[in-house]
Motif scaffolding. Structure first.
Motif, PDB file in Angstrom:
ATOM      1  N   LEU A  13       3.002 -13.645  -1.236  1.00 50.31           N
ATOM      2  CA  LEU A  13       2.517 -14.776  -0.432  1.00 50.31           C
ATOM      3  C   LEU A  13       3.218 -16.082  -0.775  1.00 50.31           C
ATOM      4  N   SER A  14       4.127 -16.045  -1.754  1.00 45.76           N
ATOM      5  CA  SER A  14       4.819 -17.284  -2.146  1.00 45.76           C
ATOM      6  C   SER A  14       5.629 -17.842  -0.974  1.00 45.76           C
ATOM      7  N   GLU A  65       2.385 -26.082   0.021  1.00 46.51           N
ATOM      8  CA  GLU A  65       1.179 -25.264  -0.194  1.00 46.51           C
ATOM      9  C   GLU A  65       0.370 -25.109   1.095  1.00 46.51           C
ATOM     10  N   ARG A  66      -0.055 -23.858   1.350  1.00 41.78           N
ATOM     11  CA  ARG A  66      -0.876 -23.599   2.548  1.00 41.78           C
ATOM     12  C   ARG A  66      -2.247 -23.023   2.211  1.00 41.78           C
ATOM     13  N   GLY A  67      -2.409 -22.563   0.976  1.00 43.96           N
ATOM     14  CA  GLY A  67      -3.714 -22.004   0.641  1.00 43.96           C
ATOM     15  C   GLY A  67      -3.757 -21.448  -0.767  1.00 43.96           C
ATOM     16  N   GLN A 117      -1.590 -18.473   6.515  1.00 45.54           N
ATOM     17  CA  GLN A 117      -0.129 -18.549   6.672  1.00 45.54           C
ATOM     18  C   GLN A 117       0.258 -19.494   7.818  1.00 45.54           C
ATOM     19  N   GLY A 118      -0.678 -19.715   8.762  1.00 49.14           N
ATOM     20  CA  GLY A 118      -0.408 -20.604   9.893  1.00 49.14           C
ATOM     21  C   GLY A 118      -0.773 -22.055   9.621  1.00 49.14           C
ATOM     22  N   ASN A 119      -1.300 -22.356   8.416  1.00 46.26           N
ATOM     23  CA  ASN A 119      -1.665 -23.750   8.110  1.00 46.26           C
ATOM     24  C   ASN A 119      -0.431 -24.640   8.043  1.00 46.26           C
TER      25      ASN A 119
END
Ligand SMILES: NC(=O)c1ccc[n+]([C@@H]2O[C@H](COP(=O)([O-])OP(=O)(O)OC[C@H]3O[C@@H](n4cnc5c(N)ncnc54)[C@H](O)[C@@H]3O)[C@@H](O)[C@H]2O)c1
Length: 253
Positions: free
Chosen positions: A177-178, A137-139, A128-130
């Motif tokens: 998580l969206s 998109e983060r993951g 979530q911190g990316n």
């Protein structure tokens, strides 16, 4: 996500489907850390792939959180979790030796379902911190269920319950998580050539193959790895479980 940007934790990475995923990602320029309880096979696999192994029991909350953080530090980031660790937990509810020990059922659910959730949440908590990529998109989190989630055979009550749980948590996880740009998808394999099947007598292997409509053979771990790569590369896949099974539908026994 481009495969050469992948920084992944792959659970069950010492063997079978998890190993094939790790191999595919590494071959395409991705970075991978293997998690497995099997120290010997894990070290061997990591050596063969030129990557790292961390002995990890997916059911251990603190151990998983610590190793996911260590994997992130080792790779210089984390944007992918692939959950392949799993056990069969086969056994009848009312077996020849009496009713199934509750511990057999609970352990199967613990490894396959609770373990997948545990690694997913540890991964998501860091991802979530990316920095956001394209589309924010983060993951990506990819779980492994089974066709037994839908048509479990006699002796698969525990396994089917665990895999059904994996299918069921896919959408709520993806929905939640969206807001962080983290996608969640699940693959439900049919019957694949892994060390488990390798050890079976040829006539059992033939009858398993004959039960699969087309192609009439067991799935190749490479085909599973290619599906993981497809999910990683296609940002519009989210909240879904993909059957990968040659149209097989398991019979009661
Ligand atoms: N092979 C198939 O036909 C098939 C079909 C449907 C689903 N699946 C699922 O695919 C996944 C991979 O299966 P496979 O055939 O590669 O099996 P496999 O036995 O070759 O690999 C599973 C790995 O998970 C590891 N593992 C077990 N418990 C663990 C734990 N608590 N913590 C960390 N690692 C643990 C094992 O040590 C092993 O290396 C499993 O979830 C399995 O249920 C496999």
């Amino acid at each position: 996500m481009q495969l050469n940007q992948v920084k992944a934790v792959v659970t069950g990475g010492a063997s079978g489907l998890g190993y094939a995923v790790a191999q595919h990602l590494v071959a395409n320029g991705g970075r991978v850390v293997l998690f497995d309880v099997n120290e010997e096979k894990g070290q061997e696999a990591a050596k063969a792939l030129g990557t790292r192994f961390m002995r990890t029991d997916v059911t251990a909350e603190d151990g998983v959180a610590a190793n996911v953080a260590a994997a992130r530090d080792a790779m210089g980031g984390l944007n992918t979790v692939v959950n392949c660790a799993g056990i069969l937990g086969a056994g009848r509810m009312l077996g020849k030796e009496g009713p199934m020990a509750l511990n057999t059922f609970a352990t199967t659910v613990m490894v396959n379902l609770v373990g997948s959730f545990n690694v997913a949440k540890a991964g998501a908590s860091l991802m979530q911190g990316n920095e956001a990529g394209e589309d924010g998109e983060r993951g990506v989190i990819i779980n492994t269920a089974s066709v037994a989630a839908y048509e479990g055979q006699i002796g698969q009550a525990a396994y089917s319950a665990s895999k059904g749980g994996v299918v069921a948590m896919t959408l709520p996880m993806a929905r939640e998580l969206s807001r962080f740009g983290i996608r969640v998808a699940t693959i439900a394999p049919g019957i694949f050539w892994t060390p488990m099947v390798d050890g079976m007598p040829p006539q059992v292997q033939e009858s398993l193959s004959a039960s699969i409509p087309f192609p009439s053979r067991l799935g190749k771990p490479d085909e599973f790895a290619a599906t993981v790569a497809f999910i990683l590369g296609n940002r519009y896949i989210n909240g879904e479980t993909i059957r990968l099974d040659g149209a097989v539908r398991l019979q009661p026994k």
